[in-house]
Motif scaffolding. Structure first.
Motif, PDB file in Angstrom:
ATOM      1  N   ALA A 159      50.958  33.392  49.674  1.00 13.01           N
ATOM      2  CA  ALA A 159      51.352  32.341  49.432  1.00 13.01           C
ATOM      3  C   ALA A 159      49.518  32.379  49.093  1.00 13.01           C
ATOM      4  N   LEU A 160      49.446  31.945  47.243  1.00 11.94           N
ATOM      5  CA  LEU A 160      47.954  31.558  46.636  1.00 11.94           C
ATOM      6  C   LEU A 160      47.334  30.402  46.375  1.00 11.94           C
ATOM      7  N   SER A 161      46.266  29.731  46.253  1.00 15.50           N
ATOM      8  CA  SER A 161      45.976  28.814  45.503  1.00 15.50           C
ATOM      9  C   SER A 161      45.372  29.236  44.246  1.00 15.50           C
ATOM     10  N   VAL A 162      46.269  30.100  43.492  1.00 14.61           N
ATOM     11  CA  VAL A 162      45.534  31.065  42.311  1.00 14.61           C
ATOM     12  C   VAL A 162      46.529  30.121  41.309  1.00 14.61           C
ATOM     13  N   ARG A 163      45.708  30.115  40.429  1.00 10.69           N
ATOM     14  CA  ARG A 163      47.179  29.753  38.673  1.00 10.69           C
ATOM     15  C   ARG A 163      46.376  30.898  37.659  1.00 10.69           C
ATOM     16  N   THR A 164      47.077  30.583  36.717  1.00 14.05           N
ATOM     17  CA  THR A 164      47.162  31.061  35.707  1.00 14.05           C
ATOM     18  C   THR A 164      47.230  31.193  34.946  1.00 14.05           C
ATOM     19  N   HIS A 165      45.627  31.659  34.178  1.00 11.96           N
ATOM     20  CA  HIS A 165      45.118  30.783  32.890  1.00 11.96           C
ATOM     21  C   HIS A 165      45.638  31.765  31.894  1.00 11.96           C
ATOM     22  N   THR A 166      46.034  30.372  30.282  1.00 14.17           N
ATOM     23  CA  THR A 166      46.015  30.713  29.194  1.00 14.17           C
ATOM     24  C   THR A 166      45.475  31.916  28.432  1.00 14.17           C
ATOM     25  N   ILE A 167      44.863  32.605  28.517  1.00 15.24           N
ATOM     26  CA  ILE A 167      44.277  33.411  27.452  1.00 15.24           C
ATOM     27  C   ILE A 167      44.795  34.342  26.447  1.00 15.24           C
ATOM     28  N   ASP A 168      43.940  35.127  25.889  1.00 17.96           N
ATOM     29  CA  ASP A 168      44.627  35.964  24.556  1.00 17.96           C
ATOM     30  C   ASP A 168      45.683  37.706  25.161  1.00 17.96           C
ATOM     31  N   GLU A 169      46.530  37.761  25.220  1.00 17.30           N
ATOM     32  CA  GLU A 169      46.317  38.899  26.360  1.00 17.30           C
ATOM     33  C   GLU A 169      45.761  40.528  25.533  1.00 17.30           C
ATOM     34  N   SER A 170      45.564  40.448  24.164  1.00 16.44           N
ATOM     35  CA  SER A 170      44.620  41.446  24.838  1.00 16.44           C
ATOM     36  C   SER A 170      43.354  41.679  25.396  1.00 16.44           C
ATOM     37  N   LEU A 171      42.858  40.188  26.000  1.00 16.79           N
ATOM     38  CA  LEU A 171      41.591  40.835  26.523  1.00 16.79           C
ATOM     39  C   LEU A 171      42.006  41.542  27.845  1.00 16.79           C
ATOM     40  N   LEU A 172      43.071  41.263  27.967  1.00 13.35           N
ATOM     41  CA  LEU A 172      43.607  42.204  29.536  1.00 13.35           C
ATOM     42  C   LEU A 172      42.872  43.749  29.179  1.00 13.35           C
ATOM     43  N   PHE A 173      43.236  43.898  27.907  1.00 13.73           N
ATOM     44  CA  PHE A 173      43.136  45.749  27.244  1.00 13.73           C
ATOM     45  C   PHE A 173      41.323  46.057  26.668  1.00 13.73           C
ATOM     46  N   GLU A 174      40.827  44.865  26.534  1.00 13.26           N
ATOM     47  CA  GLU A 174      39.622  45.576  26.459  1.00 13.26           C
ATOM     48  C   GLU A 174      38.397  46.315  26.917  1.00 13.26           C
ATOM     49  N   ARG A 175      37.958  46.901  26.477  1.00  9.49           N
ATOM     50  CA  ARG A 175      37.137  47.947  26.871  1.00  9.49           C
ATOM     51  C   ARG A 175      35.473  48.195  27.386  1.00  9.49           C
ATOM     52  N   ASN A 176      34.470  47.555  28.062  1.00  3.07           N
ATOM     53  CA  ASN A 176      33.372  47.820  27.852  1.00  3.07           C
ATOM     54  C   ASN A 176      32.618  49.297  28.627  1.00  3.07           C
ATOM     55  N   PRO A 177      32.099  50.053  26.997  1.00  2.00           N
ATOM     56  CA  PRO A 177      31.331  51.002  27.138  1.00  2.00           C
ATOM     57  C   PRO A 177      31.226  52.009  28.017  1.00  2.00           C
ATOM     58  N   TRP A 187      38.608  39.514  32.846  1.00  2.59           N
ATOM     59  CA  TRP A 187      39.447  39.382  32.021  1.00  2.59           C
ATOM     60  C   TRP A 187      40.407  40.975  31.225  1.00  2.59           C
ATOM     61  N   SER A 188      39.369  41.610  31.734  1.00  2.00           N
ATOM     62  CA  SER A 188      39.829  43.049  31.502  1.00  2.00           C
ATOM     63  C   SER A 188      40.246  43.718  32.755  1.00  2.00           C
ATOM     64  N   ILE A 189      41.326  44.426  32.334  1.00  2.00           N
ATOM     65  CA  ILE A 189      41.525  45.174  33.548  1.00  2.00           C
ATOM     66  C   ILE A 189      40.759  45.867  34.357  1.00  2.00           C
ATOM     67  N   ARG A 190      40.275  47.149  33.315  1.00  2.00           N
ATOM     68  CA  ARG A 190      39.999  47.812  33.790  1.00  2.00           C
ATOM     69  C   ARG A 190      38.622  47.830  34.428  1.00  2.00           C
ATOM     70  N   ASN A 191      37.416  46.683  33.298  1.00  2.00           N
ATOM     71  CA  ASN A 191      36.358  45.762  34.162  1.00  2.00           C
ATOM     72  C   ASN A 191      36.284  45.839  35.480  1.00  2.00           C
ATOM     73  N   ASN A 192      37.924  44.660  35.529  1.00  2.00           N
ATOM     74  CA  ASN A 192      37.750  44.049  37.271  1.00  2.00           C
ATOM     75  C   ASN A 192      38.115  44.860  37.447  1.00  2.00           C
ATOM     76  N   VAL A 193      39.024  46.173  37.490  1.00  2.00           N
ATOM     77  CA  VAL A 193      39.287  47.058  38.750  1.00  2.00           C
ATOM     78  C   VAL A 193      37.632  48.110  39.018  1.00  2.00           C
ATOM     79  N   PHE A 194      37.156  48.142  38.492  1.00  2.00           N
ATOM     80  CA  PHE A 194      35.986  48.991  37.815  1.00  2.00           C
ATOM     81  C   PHE A 194      34.986  48.048  39.718  1.00  2.00           C
ATOM     82  N   LEU A 195      34.942  47.035  38.981  1.00  2.00           N
ATOM     83  CA  LEU A 195      33.702  46.521  39.514  1.00  2.00           C
ATOM     84  C   LEU A 195      34.857  45.658  41.797  1.00  2.00           C
ATOM     85  N   GLY A 196      35.899  45.837  41.030  1.00  2.00           N
ATOM     86  CA  GLY A 196      36.898  45.945  43.142  1.00  2.00           C
ATOM     87  C   GLY A 196      36.492  46.984  43.589  1.00  2.00           C
ATOM     88  N   MET A 197      36.588  48.188  43.048  1.00  2.00           N
ATOM     89  CA  MET A 197      35.981  49.044  43.607  1.00  2.00           C
ATOM     90  C   MET A 197      35.116  49.141  43.979  1.00  2.00           C
TER      91      MET A 197
END
Length: 270
Positions: A89-107, A247-257
């Motif tokens: 159970a989470l108090s997290v909502r789904t945000h409406t963003i452009d899906e392309s942001l999920l797959f962006e990469r920071n060099p 929102w970038s999956i790879r950026n988010n995972v990198f920082l979490g790790m």
């Protein structure tokens, strides 16, 4: 196997070369299969949830504190101990963003990516896909999008799982070794933080003047204030991630790790 012969004698040079090649391939396969399996450390999990300065024992002895147990249940799923991921159970909502942001990469982030020649954790890939494909919070997305999200999550974890990143904290240079963070723990924390929904957004009232709210974003729910700290640690490494880049999956995972690797460093030093 046919061994070449010269005048009835075994060609030792060819035989030796074959032995060396077999040994080299065996070594590569062995090392590639040993991707970060340090196990489950509850204090590292507490620090991810409650902060690096958290009193681990106090939280673990608090019968009302359930975060570690929730992560452990998810971890047991990814390690094969359990076949079911419990609902969270989470108090997290789904945000409406452009899906392309999920797959962006920071060099600057991608400079730490190392793609595995071999794919050592197929079971993790399968389980991540199962979670994403069955997540109620992602049911409004197409099958193709959910498959792409699952693939991006898996490869982000694996690509950064051998990174070595130098940070500076309070003037001290520290090299963090991401291979000391179990990929299955990363996935388990994602389940609890966001149910593996990269669109997840949580907001809390800000303690800063002129700011009504602060937000945590994405799979590993990186807070904006935490992001500021991470960027400060990484300044000399040239990495700088903006809030919208979370929102970038790879950026988010990198920082979490990165955060988990630093928590592991602290726990090991206690």
């Amino acid at each position: 196997m046919t061994i070449m012969k010269t005048n009835g004698k075994i060609d030792l040079a060819v035989f030796t070369a074959l032995v060396v090649a077999i040994a080299l391939i065996s070594t590569i396969l062995f090392l590639s299969s040993r991707v970060a399996e340090p196990g489950f450390d509850p204090c590292v999990v507490v620090m991810y949830n409650a902060g690096l300065g958290a009193d681990c024992n106090a939280f673990l002895n608090d019968s009302d504190y359930s975060y570690v147990d929730a992560v452990k249940r998810a971890y047991d799923y990814f390690t094969g101990v359990s076949e079911t991921v419990p609902g969270v159970a989470l108090s997290v909502r789904t945000h409406t963003i452009d899906e392309s942001l999920l797959f962006e990469r920071n060099p600057s982030v991608e400079s730490y990516s190392q793609r595995h020649f071999f794919n050592p954790m197929r079971s993790l890939e399968t389980k991540i896909k199962d979670v994403v494909m069955n997540a109620n919070s992602l049911s409004f997305k197409s099958t193709q999008t959910r498959e792409a999200i699952a693939k991006e999550i898996y490869w982000a974890i694996m690509d950064f799982s051998r990174a070595k990143v130098q940070i500076k904290v309070a003037g001290e240079l520290i090299e963090l070794d991401f291979s000391r963070v179990d990929p299955r723990l990363v996935a388990a924390i994602m389940v609890v933080e966001s149910t593996m929904n990269p669109f997840a957004l949580r907001e809390e009232r800000s303690l800063l003047p002129n700011h009504d709210f602060i937000y945590s974003r994405g799979l590993m729910q990186i807070y904006e204030l935490t992001l500021w700290s991470l960027n400060t640690w990484l300044r000399d490494s040239g990495v700088n991630v903006q809030p919208l880049e979370l929102w970038s999956i790879r950026n988010n995972v990198f920082l979490g790790m990165l955060y988990l690797a630093y928590a592991t460093h602290i726990v090991d030093g206690i």
